[in-house]
Design a protein around this motif. Sequence first.
Motif, PDB file in Angstrom:
ATOM      1  N   VAL A 121      -3.133   2.941  -9.784  1.00 63.54           N
ATOM      2  CA  VAL A 121      -4.025   1.789 -10.015  1.00 63.54           C
ATOM      3  C   VAL A 121      -3.485   0.888 -11.135  1.00 63.54           C
ATOM      4  CG1 VAL A 121      -6.171   2.711  -9.073  1.00 63.54           C
ATOM      5  CG2 VAL A 121      -5.508   3.324 -11.395  1.00 63.54           C
ATOM      6  N   ARG A 122      -2.193   0.654 -11.082  1.00 60.80           N
ATOM      7  CA  ARG A 122      -1.575  -0.307 -12.004  1.00 60.80           C
ATOM      8  C   ARG A 122      -2.085  -1.705 -11.718  1.00 60.80           C
ATOM      9  NH1 ARG A 122       4.174   1.085 -11.032  1.00 60.80           N
ATOM     10  NH2 ARG A 122       4.221   3.185 -11.830  1.00 60.80           N
ATOM     11  N   VAL A 123      -1.969  -2.579 -12.710  1.00 58.06           N
ATOM     12  CA  VAL A 123      -2.421  -3.962 -12.536  1.00 58.06           C
ATOM     13  C   VAL A 123      -1.630  -4.611 -11.406  1.00 58.06           C
ATOM     14  CG1 VAL A 123      -2.633  -6.221 -13.631  1.00 58.06           C
ATOM     15  CG2 VAL A 123      -3.101  -4.161 -14.954  1.00 58.06           C
ATOM     16  N   ALA A 124      -2.359  -5.166 -10.444  1.00 59.43           N
ATOM     17  CA  ALA A 124      -1.735  -5.826  -9.290  1.00 59.43           C
ATOM     18  C   ALA A 124      -1.605  -7.320  -9.562  1.00 59.43           C
ATOM     19  CB  ALA A 124      -2.584  -5.580  -8.040  1.00 59.43           C
ATOM     20  N   ALA A 125      -0.799  -7.992  -8.751  1.00 55.76           N
ATOM     21  CA  ALA A 125      -0.586  -9.438  -8.915  1.00 55.76           C
ATOM     22  C   ALA A 125      -1.896 -10.205  -8.820  1.00 55.76           C
ATOM     23  CB  ALA A 125       0.398  -9.939  -7.866  1.00 55.76           C
ATOM     24  N   VAL A 126      -2.776  -9.814  -7.902  1.00 57.15           N
ATOM     25  CA  VAL A 126      -4.053 -10.511  -7.751  1.00 57.15           C
ATOM     26  C   VAL A 126      -4.898 -10.351  -9.019  1.00 57.15           C
ATOM     27  CG1 VAL A 126      -5.272  -8.582  -6.617  1.00 57.15           C
ATOM     28  CG2 VAL A 126      -6.007 -10.924  -6.195  1.00 57.15           C
ATOM     29  N   GLY A 127      -4.754  -9.218  -9.695  1.00 55.63           N
ATOM     30  CA  GLY A 127      -5.467  -9.012 -10.960  1.00 55.63           C
ATOM     31  C   GLY A 127      -4.988  -9.966 -12.041  1.00 55.63           C
ATOM     32  N   LYS A 128      -3.690 -10.232 -12.050  1.00 56.14           N
ATOM     33  CA  LYS A 128      -3.142 -11.169 -13.042  1.00 56.14           C
ATOM     34  C   LYS A 128      -3.586 -12.597 -12.750  1.00 56.14           C
ATOM     35  CE  LYS A 128       0.826  -8.308 -14.127  1.00 56.14           C
ATOM     36  NZ  LYS A 128       2.268  -8.133 -14.127  1.00 56.14           N
ATOM     37  N   ILE A 129      -3.598 -12.956 -11.478  1.00 53.62           N
ATOM     38  CA  ILE A 129      -4.070 -14.300 -11.094  1.00 53.62           C
ATOM     39  C   ILE A 129      -5.539 -14.453 -11.459  1.00 53.62           C
ATOM     40  CG2 ILE A 129      -4.514 -15.834  -9.128  1.00 53.62           C
ATOM     41  CD1 ILE A 129      -2.020 -14.474  -7.791  1.00 53.62           C
ATOM     42  N   LYS A 130      -6.318 -13.411 -11.173  1.00 50.87           N
ATOM     43  CA  LYS A 130      -7.747 -13.422 -11.520  1.00 50.87           C
ATOM     44  C   LYS A 130      -7.939 -13.652 -13.012  1.00 50.87           C
ATOM     45  CE  LYS A 130      -9.570  -9.927 -12.943  1.00 50.87           C
ATOM     46  NZ  LYS A 130      -9.904  -9.357 -14.279  1.00 50.87           N
ATOM     47  N   THR A 131      -7.139 -12.976 -13.826  1.00 55.48           N
ATOM     48  CA  THR A 131      -7.261 -13.109 -15.276  1.00 55.48           C
ATOM     49  C   THR A 131      -6.984 -14.539 -15.723  1.00 55.48           C
ATOM     50  OG1 THR A 131      -6.663 -10.800 -15.609  1.00 55.48           O
ATOM     51  CG2 THR A 131      -6.374 -12.267 -17.489  1.00 55.48           C
ATOM     52  N   VAL A 173      -8.416  -4.027  -3.879  1.00 52.81           N
ATOM     53  CA  VAL A 173      -7.009  -3.594  -3.928  1.00 52.81           C
ATOM     54  C   VAL A 173      -6.890  -2.276  -4.693  1.00 52.81           C
ATOM     55  CG1 VAL A 173      -4.732  -4.150  -4.900  1.00 52.81           C
ATOM     56  CG2 VAL A 173      -6.028  -5.910  -3.673  1.00 52.81           C
ATOM     57  N   TYR A 174      -7.576  -2.174  -5.837  1.00 52.43           N
ATOM     58  CA  TYR A 174      -7.513  -0.956  -6.644  1.00 52.43           C
ATOM     59  C   TYR A 174      -8.174   0.227  -5.933  1.00 52.43           C
ATOM     60  CZ  TYR A 174      -6.049  -3.972 -10.482  1.00 52.43           C
ATOM     61  OH  TYR A 174      -5.378  -4.862 -11.264  1.00 52.43           O
ATOM     62  N   VAL A 175      -9.330  -0.017  -5.311  1.00 53.16           N
ATOM     63  CA  VAL A 175     -10.021   1.064  -4.595  1.00 53.16           C
ATOM     64  C   VAL A 175      -9.177   1.531  -3.410  1.00 53.16           C
ATOM     65  CG1 VAL A 175     -12.053   1.617  -3.191  1.00 53.16           C
ATOM     66  CG2 VAL A 175     -12.331   0.387  -5.352  1.00 53.16           C
ATOM     67  N   ARG A 176      -8.564   0.576  -2.714  1.00 57.67           N
ATOM     68  CA  ARG A 176      -7.704   0.940  -1.584  1.00 57.67           C
ATOM     69  C   ARG A 176      -6.519   1.794  -2.043  1.00 57.67           C
ATOM     70  NH1 ARG A 176      -3.651  -2.609   1.722  1.00 57.67           N
ATOM     71  NH2 ARG A 176      -3.431  -1.352   3.559  1.00 57.67           N
ATOM     72  N   ALA A 177      -5.949   1.453  -3.203  1.00 62.26           N
ATOM     73  CA  ALA A 177      -4.825   2.236  -3.731  1.00 62.26           C
ATOM     74  C   ALA A 177      -5.278   3.640  -4.136  1.00 62.26           C
ATOM     75  CB  ALA A 177      -4.213   1.519  -4.932  1.00 62.26           C
TER      76      ALA A 177
END
Length: 195
Positions: A121-131, A173-177
């Motif tokens: 559950v590392r930070v994904a690209a979508v998480g960075k865009i969200k931030t 994305v995190y839950v799926r991972a």
Amino acid sequence: MRLTLPTLLTLFRIVLLPVMVIVFYLPVAWANLAAAGIFIAAALTDWLDGWIARRYGMTSAFGAFLDPVADKLMVAVTLFLLVQQNPTELLAVTSAVIVGREISISALREWMAEIGQRAKVRVAAVGKIKTVVQMIALVVLLHQHEFPELRLYRIGEYLLVAAAALTIWSALVYVRAAWPVLRARDEAGEQHTEQ
């Protein structure tokens, strides 16, 4: 425990939070602009402490723990201020989605770390865009000044809605991972019960 420069910057970011709250409520015309400036300074220290830690190898266990805590405090406190000052349904719902996701994903990461699966559950690209979208939205909403030719506050609301949508997407994305690990643990538990 040694305090590295990145950790000191993270602590400084936490100290800026009560300062931002006090400034936000000052009975002066420039209070919102100053609060937005403090938020920007805090956001910049978030980027800077990560860059220094990676560039100069100044990582620490305490810093790794404290950095995401500071980030979530910064976002949650700012959202609480905005909802209190502008208690609209839109702002309340989007804020609840964002804060709820932060709590849920933090709990998921903590649990995954406990079982040695944090890397899943590392930070994904979508998480960075969200931030990034979220930070811009919060700065705009903190600023809160309307210009006749540019409805800045409305733009901030749209950006916050976009951040909330990205928040849901990144949570999925995190839950799926993590799902294969969760399912495997459940199946192992069921087999153990049957024996």
